[in-house]
Design a protein around this motif. Structure first.
Motif, short mmCIF file in Angstrom:
data_model
loop_
_atom_site.label_atom_id
_atom_site.label_comp_id
_atom_site.label_asym_id
_atom_site.label_seq_id
_atom_site.Cartn_x
_atom_site.Cartn_y
_atom_site.Cartn_z
N TRP A 315 -1.22 -8.83 -6.56
CA TRP A 315 -2.22 -8.83 -7.72
C TRP A 315 -2.64 -7.35 -8.24
O TRP A 315 -3.66 -7.41 -9.25
CB TRP A 315 -3.40 -9.71 -7.32
CG TRP A 315 -2.99 -11.02 -7.05
CD1 TRP A 315 -3.34 -11.55 -5.93
CD2 TRP A 315 -2.29 -12.13 -7.86
NE1 TRP A 315 -2.60 -12.95 -5.63
CE2 TRP A 315 -2.19 -13.20 -6.98
CE3 TRP A 315 -2.00 -12.17 -9.08
CZ2 TRP A 315 -1.63 -14.20 -7.45
CZ3 TRP A 315 -1.26 -13.03 -9.30
CH2 TRP A 315 -0.93 -14.51 -8.64
N CYS A 316 -2.40 -6.46 -7.65
CA CYS A 316 -3.17 -5.13 -8.00
C CYS A 316 -2.17 -3.79 -8.49
O CYS A 316 -1.05 -4.32 -8.65
CB CYS A 316 -4.04 -4.62 -6.77
SG CYS A 316 -5.34 -5.67 -6.52
N SER A 317 -2.57 -2.69 -8.89
CA SER A 317 -2.02 -1.91 -9.63
C SER A 317 -0.91 -1.17 -9.04
O SER A 317 0.25 -1.10 -9.51
CB SER A 317 -2.82 -0.65 -10.12
OG SER A 317 -3.38 -0.13 -9.04
N GLN A 318 -0.67 -0.96 -7.55
CA GLN A 318 0.53 -0.62 -6.79
C GLN A 318 1.59 -1.50 -7.21
O GLN A 318 2.65 -1.08 -7.58
CB GLN A 318 0.10 -0.11 -5.74
CG GLN A 318 1.44 0.48 -4.88
CD GLN A 318 1.10 0.97 -3.66
OE1 GLN A 318 -0.05 1.11 -3.01
NE2 GLN A 318 2.09 1.40 -2.92
N TYR A 319 1.34 -2.65 -6.68
CA TYR A 319 2.43 -3.75 -7.10
C TYR A 319 2.91 -3.85 -8.20
O TYR A 319 4.17 -3.91 -8.56
CB TYR A 319 1.73 -5.10 -6.33
CG TYR A 319 2.88 -6.23 -6.73
CD1 TYR A 319 4.11 -6.52 -5.84
CD2 TYR A 319 2.73 -6.82 -8.08
CE1 TYR A 319 4.91 -7.50 -6.10
CE2 TYR A 319 3.60 -7.83 -8.08
CZ TYR A 319 4.61 -8.13 -7.17
OH TYR A 319 5.48 -9.16 -7.56
N TRP A 320 2.02 -4.10 -9.24
CA TRP A 320 2.29 -4.11 -10.63
C TRP A 320 3.33 -3.09 -11.41
O TRP A 320 4.15 -3.16 -12.08
CB TRP A 320 1.46 -4.68 -11.49
CG TRP A 320 1.13 -6.12 -11.34
CD1 TRP A 320 -0.02 -6.86 -10.69
CD2 TRP A 320 1.89 -7.32 -11.76
NE1 TRP A 320 0.15 -8.03 -10.59
CE2 TRP A 320 1.41 -8.45 -11.21
CE3 TRP A 320 3.13 -7.28 -12.33
CZ2 TRP A 320 1.77 -9.60 -11.34
CZ3 TRP A 320 4.11 -8.68 -12.45
CH2 TRP A 320 3.17 -9.77 -12.10
N LEU A 321 2.95 -1.72 -11.01
CA LEU A 321 3.27 -0.57 -11.46
C LEU A 321 4.83 -0.51 -11.00
O LEU A 321 5.98 -0.05 -11.52
CB LEU A 321 2.51 0.75 -11.25
CG LEU A 321 1.32 0.54 -12.17
CD1 LEU A 321 0.32 1.84 -11.71
CD2 LEU A 321 1.50 0.45 -13.82
#
Length: 363
Positions: A315-321
């Protein structure tokens, strides 16, 4: 992509688990991420006599289907709207980030071809990003003192979020230094009204957005509609006293939607009205394009800035980027022409009917 209704249901769970619980669990320090060379403290260097001005968009281009294809434009793609809270040297809660972690994430965004825009620009579809680049929306909740402050010379303190953003923008000139700060009744930890106004006006003058995060940061779902409107209006009145424009956007505390969704969008209290172009949630995936049929300006997705641990595995930025890197066709890529909406032919049916006159499809 999930439907808007599905996204709101997801957020109802993700907000409570990822945001509210994190705020309660103060003192639980997540394992720090391993710093890279990009996170190393830069050598001391003299600050410029004046802060960097927001980068202006390049001379306009007229996007043709051929040009859009050349730059692989896809303005129906997804946009990361990243949510930050405190930026402090020692993390006290899972949603905190250190200055080094913020610097590392901003530099990663710059290297990957992202260009910051404000939440207002995103919500209204005023996306002015060079051709081949992608917009990113940097948002900071609560108006914490670690977000912004001026030193004795009237310049942004280097250890604040704004100071770090200006530093990264000097290193990567395309990375225009703008962000959105959603504040409460004590903006940037300042008590003196004159100093509050000085800070807010500095940010507005330099292209940043200062907007509404309610007066006292309550869970709006627990309030009656009249109380929700009072919370919003009291903060709007404060912003007016500080000399900044009426808010075009609002971030809901804890991402919690009022029982009457319309109370968050627009309303009035005690003779003062508000009408927001965008209402932002607190998780948990990139937003769809503001030009997409599925875009809901009353419930705009954000991503918490964080690594891939615990709930943040998905759910957070590292995963989504990383996910957007692996799925480049799902990422918003600009054609450099703010008057046209360039998309691959297969995406033309996903654009809002009111935007069809701007459509520039290519095969």
């Amino acid at each position: 992509m999930r439907s808007t209704a599905s996204l709101v249901r997801i957020v109802g769970v993700a907000n409570v688990v990822v945001v509210l619980v994190a705020l309660v669990l103060l003192g639980i320090l997540p394992e720090e991420e391993t710093p890279s060379r990009a996170m190393a403290k830069p050598a001391a260097s003299p600050q410029p006599s004046a802060p960097a001005q927001p980068q202006q968009p390049p001379p306009g281009v007229v996007a043709t289907p051929e040009f859009a294809k050349q730059v692989k434009a896809n303005e129906a793609g997804m946009v990361p709207v990243i949510m930050y809270h405190r930026i402090i040297p020692k993390r006290l809660a899972s949603i905190d980030r250190t200055p080094a972690q913020l610097r590392q994430e901003l530099e990663k965004l710059a290297r990957k071809g992202y260009v910051p825009i404000t939440a207002k620009q995103f919500a209204t579809g005023d996306i002015r990003v060079p051709a081949g680049k992608s917009p990113v929306v940097l948002t900071f909740d609560d108006g914490h003192e670690s977000h912004f402050g001026l030193d004795a010379q009237g310049r942004p303190r280097r250890d604040t979020a704004v100071g770090i953003l200006l530093e990264v923008a000097r290193k990567y000139p395309h990375f225009q230094p703008v962000a959105t700060f959603w504040v409460n009744r004590r903006p940037f930890g300042i008590d003196d009204p004159a100093e509050q106004a000085k800070a807010a006006q500095w940010l507005a003058h330099h292209g940043f957005e200062v907007a509404n995060h309610t007066w006292s940061h309550p869970n709006l779902r627990a309030l009656k509609s009249k109380q929700v409107r009072e919370q919003i209006v009291r903060l709007e009145r404060l912003l007016k006293k500080l000399g900044v424009e009426p808010s075009a956007t609002i971030a809901l505390p804890f991402g919690s939607m009022p029982r009457s969704k319309s109370a968050a969008d627009r309303g009035s209290w005690d003779g003062t009205a508000y009408d927001f172009a965008g209402v932002f949630l607190a998780g948990a995936e990139p937003s769809v394009s503001p030009f997409a049929k599925s875009f809901d300006p009353g419930a705009i997705q954000r991503i918490q800035s964080n690594g891939k641990k615990g709930e943040c595995r998905r759910w957070c930025s590292q995963y989504w980027l990383e996910w957007l890197d692996k799925h480049p066709k799902r990422r918003y890529v600009s054609d450099g022409d703010p008057d046209r909406i360039s998309v691959p032919q297969a995406e033309r049916g996903n654009i809002q009917a009111k935007r069809r006159a701007q459509l520039n499809a290519y095969s």
